[in-house]
Design an enzyme around this catalytic site. Structure first.
Site, PDB file in Angstrom:
ATOM      1  N   ARG A  84      -1.894   6.967   1.643  1.00 23.16           N
ATOM      2  CA  ARG A  84      -1.585   7.942   2.712  1.00 23.16           C
ATOM      3  C   ARG A  84      -0.728   7.287   3.792  1.00 23.16           C
ATOM      4  O   ARG A  84       0.282   7.843   4.216  1.00 23.16           O
ATOM      5  CB  ARG A  84      -2.900   8.458   3.340  1.00 23.16           C
ATOM      6  CG  ARG A  84      -3.631   9.472   2.498  1.00 23.16           C
ATOM      7  CD  ARG A  84      -4.979   9.803   3.130  1.00 23.16           C
ATOM      8  NE  ARG A  84      -5.910   8.700   2.968  1.00 23.16           N
ATOM      9  CZ  ARG A  84      -6.803   8.602   1.975  1.00 23.16           C
ATOM     10  NH1 ARG A  84      -6.890   9.569   1.104  1.00 23.16           N
ATOM     11  NH2 ARG A  84      -7.600   7.563   1.864  1.00 23.16           N
ATOM     12  N   GLY A 111       0.854  -1.193   0.000  1.00 22.01           N
ATOM     13  CA  GLY A 111       0.000   0.000   0.000  1.00 22.01           C
ATOM     14  C   GLY A 111       0.886   1.236   0.000  1.00 22.01           C
ATOM     15  O   GLY A 111       0.514   2.293   0.514  1.00 22.01           O
ATOM     16  N   ALA A 112       2.078   1.086  -0.623  1.00 15.82           N
ATOM     17  CA  ALA A 112       3.149   2.087  -0.519  1.00 15.82           C
ATOM     18  C   ALA A 112       2.764   3.472  -1.055  1.00 15.82           C
ATOM     19  O   ALA A 112       3.300   4.475  -0.598  1.00 15.82           O
ATOM     20  CB  ALA A 112       4.391   1.580  -1.256  1.00 15.82           C
ATOM     21  N   HIS A 124     -13.644  10.938  10.997  1.00 18.69           N
ATOM     22  CA  HIS A 124     -12.518  10.640  10.098  1.00 18.69           C
ATOM     23  C   HIS A 124     -12.638  11.459   8.815  1.00 18.69           C
ATOM     24  O   HIS A 124     -13.724  11.917   8.454  1.00 18.69           O
ATOM     25  CB  HIS A 124     -12.481   9.156   9.731  1.00 18.69           C
ATOM     26  CG  HIS A 124     -11.877   8.288  10.787  1.00 18.69           C
ATOM     27  ND1 HIS A 124     -12.606   7.789  11.827  1.00 18.69           N
ATOM     28  CD2 HIS A 124     -10.598   7.851  10.971  1.00 18.69           C
ATOM     29  CE1 HIS A 124     -11.821   7.059  12.609  1.00 18.69           C
ATOM     30  NE2 HIS A 124     -10.587   7.087  12.118  1.00 18.69           N
ATOM     31  N   LYS A 139     -12.255   8.112   3.904  1.00 21.26           N
ATOM     32  CA  LYS A 139     -12.318   6.802   4.584  1.00 21.26           C
ATOM     33  C   LYS A 139     -13.488   5.984   4.048  1.00 21.26           C
ATOM     34  O   LYS A 139     -14.596   6.482   3.910  1.00 21.26           O
ATOM     35  CB  LYS A 139     -12.445   7.000   6.106  1.00 21.26           C
ATOM     36  CG  LYS A 139     -12.384   5.669   6.866  1.00 21.26           C
ATOM     37  CD  LYS A 139     -12.126   5.865   8.346  1.00 21.26           C
ATOM     38  CE  LYS A 139     -12.149   4.555   9.119  1.00 21.26           C
ATOM     39  NZ  LYS A 139     -11.103   3.605   8.714  1.00 21.26           N
TER      40      LYS A 139
HETATM   41  P1  NAD Z   1      -5.204   4.886   0.794  1.00 22.76           P
HETATM   42  O1  NAD Z   1      -6.421   4.673  -0.058  1.00 22.76           O
HETATM   43  O2  NAD Z   1      -4.564   6.240   0.806  1.00 22.76           O
HETATM   44  O3  NAD Z   1      -4.069   3.821   0.408  1.00 22.76           O
HETATM   45  C1  NAD Z   1      -4.317   2.481   0.121  1.00 22.76           C
HETATM   46  C2  NAD Z   1      -3.233   2.029  -0.869  1.00 22.76           C
HETATM   47  O4  NAD Z   1      -3.363   0.614  -1.071  1.00 22.76           O
HETATM   48  C3  NAD Z   1      -3.379   2.708  -2.251  1.00 22.76           C
HETATM   49  O5  NAD Z   1      -2.126   3.228  -2.670  1.00 22.76           O
HETATM   50  C4  NAD Z   1      -3.836   1.562  -3.135  1.00 22.76           C
HETATM   51  O6  NAD Z   1      -3.406   1.710  -4.491  1.00 22.76           O
HETATM   52  C5  NAD Z   1      -3.157   0.384  -2.451  1.00 22.76           C
HETATM   53  N1  NAD Z   1      -3.701  -0.900  -2.880  1.00 22.76           N
HETATM   54  C6  NAD Z   1      -4.956  -1.204  -3.295  1.00 22.76           C
HETATM   55  N2  NAD Z   1      -5.028  -2.497  -3.666  1.00 22.76           N
HETATM   56  C7  NAD Z   1      -3.798  -3.030  -3.477  1.00 22.76           C
HETATM   57  C8  NAD Z   1      -3.239  -4.311  -3.689  1.00 22.76           C
HETATM   58  N3  NAD Z   1      -3.991  -5.323  -4.181  1.00 22.76           N
HETATM   59  N4  NAD Z   1      -1.934  -4.515  -3.387  1.00 22.76           N
HETATM   60  C9  NAD Z   1      -1.173  -3.510  -2.896  1.00 22.76           C
HETATM   61  N5  NAD Z   1      -1.644  -2.259  -2.709  1.00 22.76           N
HETATM   62  C10 NAD Z   1      -2.941  -2.021  -2.974  1.00 22.76           C
HETATM   63  O7  NAD Z   1      -5.645   4.453   2.267  1.00 22.76           O
HETATM   64  P2  NAD Z   1      -4.924   4.793   3.655  1.00 22.76           P
HETATM   65  O8  NAD Z   1      -5.546   5.997   4.270  1.00 22.76           O
HETATM   66  O9  NAD Z   1      -3.441   4.737   3.468  1.00 22.76           O
HETATM   67  O10 NAD Z   1      -5.400   3.540   4.527  1.00 22.76           O
HETATM   68  C11 NAD Z   1      -5.073   2.210   4.151  1.00 22.76           C
HETATM   69  C12 NAD Z   1      -5.739   1.237   5.121  1.00 22.76           C
HETATM   70  O11 NAD Z   1      -5.162   1.421   6.421  1.00 22.76           O
HETATM   71  C13 NAD Z   1      -7.243   1.455   5.290  1.00 22.76           C
HETATM   72  O12 NAD Z   1      -7.870   0.199   5.488  1.00 22.76           O
HETATM   73  C14 NAD Z   1      -7.328   2.300   6.548  1.00 22.76           C
HETATM   74  O13 NAD Z   1      -8.583   2.190   7.205  1.00 22.76           O
HETATM   75  C15 NAD Z   1      -6.205   1.673   7.353  1.00 22.76           C
HETATM   76  N6  NAD Z   1      -5.652   2.494   8.424  1.00 22.76           N
HETATM   77  C16 NAD Z   1      -5.319   1.827   9.548  1.00 22.76           C
HETATM   78  C17 NAD Z   1      -4.716   2.488  10.591  1.00 22.76           C
HETATM   79  C18 NAD Z   1      -4.287   1.690  11.807  1.00 22.76           C
HETATM   80  O14 NAD Z   1      -3.685   2.262  12.724  1.00 22.76           O
HETATM   81  N7  NAD Z   1      -4.551   0.386  11.830  1.00 22.76           N
HETATM   82  C19 NAD Z   1      -4.463   3.863  10.507  1.00 22.76           C
HETATM   83  C20 NAD Z   1      -4.810   4.537   9.336  1.00 22.76           C
HETATM   84  C21 NAD Z   1      -5.398   3.824   8.293  1.00 22.76           C
END
Ligand code: NAD
Length: 271
Positions: A16, A12-13, A157, A161
């Site tokens: 965000r 998910g590099a 949020h 989200k």
């Molecule tokens: P985001 O949409 O900005 O980023 C997600 C990334 O994952 C995107 O770059 C997307 O292209 C990529 N992605 C999608 N499918 C993929 C695949 N098959 N393989 C690899 N990469 C893939 O979202 P974000 O705000 O970065 O949040 C990501 C997740 O983390 C969400 O589920 C969010 O709820 C969760 N989150 C968790 C915490 C925690 O502390 N646990 C904190 C913040 C966010």
């Protein structure tokens, strides 16, 4: 802290959280970035991971193929749809996993249980140290107050989200329910839009607010006649989740197979 360097692969590099993780790894003396993975297509593929995170070049290109090796720790903050395939790759490689993705299905949770017989996994809806403590305080307060105080939750949020209520809000609600001998499935209320009756005794309401750029706010209210207790946590910067995930990565490397959460990483133990 030991001199050992933890080798990190981020899934998910380009997201965000992925970018926040890359910046934190670059800033850390105890972690090194070995891989950066995102879905195929889209901008950033083939580019330097440090650069897409707005930092210095690190010589690691963003790929669309997760190929961890034994000795790597995979940190996955991507999409629930991607989780199952990523977990299987970690099991095949014998690589521990730090999983931050929220909104996981029951089937994915079952797979995590199964996978945790072979690899160590830290899965948590919130990697903030403050929220781990908030969850513990929520359990203590609920236990002390009992179910005669009305428990309600408000979470806020950012507008991007996808899941609601947040995984953190649901876990807080579950902690309150469990600490007072209730089943969350029976008492959870997430929608009062069609309510034609007053609040029922024992129900736990969760209100999800979406908008702007809020990184994540959770307030647990215990309401009684004549007084109200509020427990709140506000995240101002998603770097806190990234730092928590890196702390979990160093911890999980040394653990036997199992399914852990941030309370385990912090040594808070079970309530
Ligand atoms: P985001 O949409 O900005 O980023 C997600 C990334 O994952 C995107 O770059 C997307 O292209 C990529 N992605 C999608 N499918 C993929 C695949 N098959 N393989 C690899 N990469 C893939 O979202 P974000 O705000 O970065 O949040 C990501 C997740 O983390 C969400 O589920 C969010 O709820 C969760 N989150 C968790 C915490 C925690 O502390 N646990 C904190 C913040 C966010």
């Amino acid at each position: 802290m030991s001199d050992h360097i933890t080798s990190i692969v981020i899934v998910g590099a380009r997201g965000r959280m992925g970018k926040a993780l890359i910046r934190e790894v670059i800033a850390s003396d105890h972690h090194v970035l070995l891989g950066a993975v995102d879905r195929s297509g889209g901008p950033g593929r083939g580019q330097d991971a440090g650069r897409i995170a707005g930092s210095v070049e690190v010589g690691v290109l963003v790929t669309d193929d997760l190929e961890p090796r034994r000795g790597n720790v995979v940190i996955d903050f991507s999409l629930p749809l991607a989780t199952e395939a990523n977990v299987r790759r970690c099991v095949a490689a014998g690589a521990p996993l730090v999983l931050g993705t929220t909104g996981l299905t029951a089937a994915t949770r079952a797979l995590l249980d199964e996978a945790s017989r072979e690899i160590a996994i830290v899965s948590d809806a919130n990697f903030s140290v403050g929220v781990a403590l908030l969850t513990r305080l929520a359990g203590l307060a609920a236990r002390a107050l009992g179910d005669t105080w009305d428990a309600e939750l408000i979470e806020i949020h950012h507008k991007h989200k996808r899941d609601a209520p947040s995984g953190t809000a649901l876990r807080l609600a579950k902690t309150v329910a469990k600490s007072t001998g209730r089943s969350l499935a029976e008492v959870l209320r997430t929608d009062r839009g069609d309510a034609t009756r007053p609040r029922e005794d024992g129900e736990i309401g969760v209100a999800a607010i979406r908008g702007g750029d809020s990184v994540g706010e959770h307030t647990l209210l215990f309401l009684a006649d004549g007084e109200r207790l509020e427990l709140s946590h506000r995240a101002h910067d998603r770097a806190i989740f990234a730092r928590g995930a890196l702390r979990a990565a160093r911890w999980v490397e040394a653990q036997p197979p199992g399914l852990y959460n941030m309370a385990d990483v912090l040594g808070l133990g079970a309530l």
